[in-house]
Design a protein around this motif. Structure first.
Motif, short mmCIF file in Angstrom:
data_model
loop_
_atom_site.label_atom_id
_atom_site.label_comp_id
_atom_site.label_asym_id
_atom_site.label_seq_id
_atom_site.Cartn_x
_atom_site.Cartn_y
_atom_site.Cartn_z
N PRO A 260 0.80 -1.22 0.00
CA PRO A 260 0.00 0.00 0.00
C PRO A 260 0.84 1.28 0.00
CG PRO A 260 -0.01 -1.00 2.17
CD PRO A 260 0.69 -1.96 1.26
N GLY A 261 2.14 1.17 0.22
CA GLY A 261 3.00 2.34 0.25
C GLY A 261 3.51 2.71 -1.13
N GLY A 262 3.69 4.00 -1.36
CA GLY A 262 4.23 4.46 -2.63
C GLY A 262 3.19 4.47 -3.73
N TRP A 263 3.64 4.32 -4.96
CA TRP A 263 2.79 4.31 -6.14
C TRP A 263 2.75 2.88 -6.70
CZ3 TRP A 263 1.32 9.03 -8.99
CH2 TRP A 263 1.67 10.22 -8.31
N ILE A 264 1.90 2.65 -7.67
CA ILE A 264 1.76 1.34 -8.32
C ILE A 264 1.53 0.27 -7.24
CG2 ILE A 264 2.74 -0.28 -9.99
CD1 ILE A 264 2.22 2.47 -11.16
N THR A 265 0.42 0.42 -6.54
CA THR A 265 0.14 -0.45 -5.40
C THR A 265 -0.68 -1.68 -5.77
OG1 THR A 265 -1.84 0.84 -4.87
CG2 THR A 265 0.23 1.50 -3.80
N THR A 266 -1.23 -1.71 -6.99
CA THR A 266 -2.05 -2.84 -7.43
C THR A 266 -1.54 -3.39 -8.74
OG1 THR A 266 -3.59 -1.48 -8.73
CG2 THR A 266 -4.08 -1.78 -6.37
N PHE A 267 -1.91 -4.62 -9.02
CA PHE A 267 -1.54 -5.21 -10.31
C PHE A 267 -2.12 -4.39 -11.46
CE2 PHE A 267 -2.96 -7.80 -13.90
CZ PHE A 267 -1.72 -8.14 -14.42
N GLU A 268 -3.35 -3.92 -11.31
CA GLU A 268 -4.00 -3.16 -12.38
C GLU A 268 -3.20 -1.89 -12.73
OE1 GLU A 268 -6.77 -6.04 -10.91
OE2 GLU A 268 -5.60 -4.54 -9.82
N SER A 269 -2.72 -1.20 -11.70
CA SER A 269 -1.94 0.02 -11.99
C SER A 269 -0.61 -0.32 -12.64
CB SER A 269 -1.74 0.84 -10.72
OG SER A 269 -1.01 0.12 -9.74
N PHE A 270 -0.02 -1.44 -12.26
CA PHE A 270 1.22 -1.90 -12.88
C PHE A 270 0.98 -2.25 -14.35
CE2 PHE A 270 4.23 -5.42 -13.82
CZ PHE A 270 5.42 -4.75 -13.61
N ALA A 271 -0.06 -3.02 -14.62
CA ALA A 271 -0.38 -3.40 -16.00
C ALA A 271 -0.74 -2.19 -16.84
CB ALA A 271 -1.51 -4.43 -16.00
N ASP A 272 -1.45 -1.22 -16.26
CA ASP A 272 -1.80 0.00 -16.99
C ASP A 272 -0.56 0.76 -17.41
OD1 ASP A 272 -4.51 -0.47 -16.83
OD2 ASP A 272 -4.89 1.02 -15.24
N LEU A 273 0.41 0.89 -16.50
CA LEU A 273 1.61 1.64 -16.82
C LEU A 273 2.39 0.94 -17.93
CD1 LEU A 273 3.42 4.15 -15.19
CD2 LEU A 273 4.97 2.25 -15.53
N LEU A 274 2.54 -0.38 -17.83
CA LEU A 274 3.23 -1.11 -18.89
C LEU A 274 2.50 -0.95 -20.22
CD1 LEU A 274 4.25 -4.51 -17.22
CD2 LEU A 274 5.70 -2.52 -17.69
N THR A 275 1.18 -1.04 -20.19
CA THR A 275 0.40 -0.92 -21.42
C THR A 275 0.55 0.46 -22.03
OG1 THR A 275 -1.17 -2.58 -20.63
CG2 THR A 275 -1.93 -1.10 -22.38
N ASP A 276 0.58 1.50 -21.20
CA ASP A 276 0.79 2.85 -21.71
C ASP A 276 2.16 2.97 -22.38
OD1 ASP A 276 -1.71 3.68 -20.96
OD2 ASP A 276 -1.05 4.94 -19.30
N TRP A 277 3.20 2.42 -21.75
CA TRP A 277 4.51 2.43 -22.39
C TRP A 277 4.48 1.64 -23.69
CZ3 TRP A 277 8.20 5.68 -22.09
CH2 TRP A 277 8.54 6.32 -20.88
N GLY A 278 3.71 0.56 -23.71
CA GLY A 278 3.57 -0.21 -24.94
C GLY A 278 2.96 0.62 -26.06
N LYS A 279 1.99 1.46 -25.73
CA LYS A 279 1.38 2.33 -26.74
C LYS A 279 2.40 3.34 -27.26
CE LYS A 279 -3.31 1.89 -24.95
NZ LYS A 279 -4.43 2.55 -24.25
N VAL A 280 3.24 3.84 -26.38
CA VAL A 280 4.26 4.81 -26.79
C VAL A 280 5.23 4.17 -27.77
CG1 VAL A 280 6.23 6.18 -25.98
CG2 VAL A 280 4.07 6.22 -24.70
#
Length: 199
Positions: free
Chosen positions: A163-183
């Motif tokens: 729960p500490g910091g950022w990217i606390t859930t799998f969904e947020s981790f997958a979203d960030l990777l997917t966004d980089w994938g779009k880039v």
């Protein structure tokens, strides 16, 4: 908020045609000019409307508020879970993550992007400098890993969720990777490079 990042894909020759001392201003004007929005919850691409400015695009990441912290924390989470990910997914994601936002992975794991050393030759304050010749390799790693993101859910939940910091859930981790994938996918399609301005 700390360090921020503005991610652009750019037509490399257009930037390199500028006088070396003007390149940073050119990139700053691109990131914070016509396509910039102060909507912290925006997501996706912004493109210039003027035909003469059609040499760049700006990408806003989900849930990042313009901060570099989610990118750092995604790498931190990856570092805690990667040993529990099967090699067919781990290997391309090691390289993908290291090339884009988790630089120095090789120092801790012995595995990095293995991209040829090309120090930034532009006089600009950049967190990311990915020339067009590197982009197809990075996009290829994404294409290998993307269909298998769901297999990361269990190792993330068991070894990286916090729960500490950022990217606390799998969904947020997958979203960030997917966004980089779009880039990287769009940069490859256009034959452009990728830069991340420190702001």
């Amino acid at each position: 908020m700390g360090v921020g990042i503005e991610v652009l894909i750019v037509d490399w020759p257009q930037v390199e045609a500028a006088v070396p001392g003007d390149r940073e201003r050119l990139l700053i004007d691109a990131a914070f000019g016509e396509v910039y929005s102060d909507d912290l919850f925006e997501h996706g691409w912004s493109w210039p409307a003027q035909p003469g400015d059609a040499w760049y695009g700006r990408y806003a990441f989900r849930h990042s508020l313009g901060s570099y912290k989610p990118h750092f924390w995604a790498g931190h989470r990856w570092d805690h879970m990667r040993d529990f990910v099967e090699p067919m997914v781990r290997d391309p994601l090691d390289r993908f993550n290291d090339a884009l936002f988790w630089h120095g992975l090789e120092d801790t794991t012995g595995v990095g992007s293995d991209l040829p050393e090309q120090p930034c030759t532009w006089d600009a304050d950049l967190l990311l400098w990915c020339p067009p010749e590197h982009v197809p390799l990075v996009a290829g790693w994404w294409q290998q890993a993307a269909p298998h993101l769901e297999v990361l859910r269990k190792p993330f939940t068991q070894h990286a969720a916090d729960p500490g910091g950022w990217i606390t859930t799998f969904e947020s981790f997958a979203d960030l990777l997917t966004d980089w994938g779009k880039v990287v996918t769009e940069a490859e399609r256009r034959g452009w490079g990728i830069v991340g301005l420190r702001c």
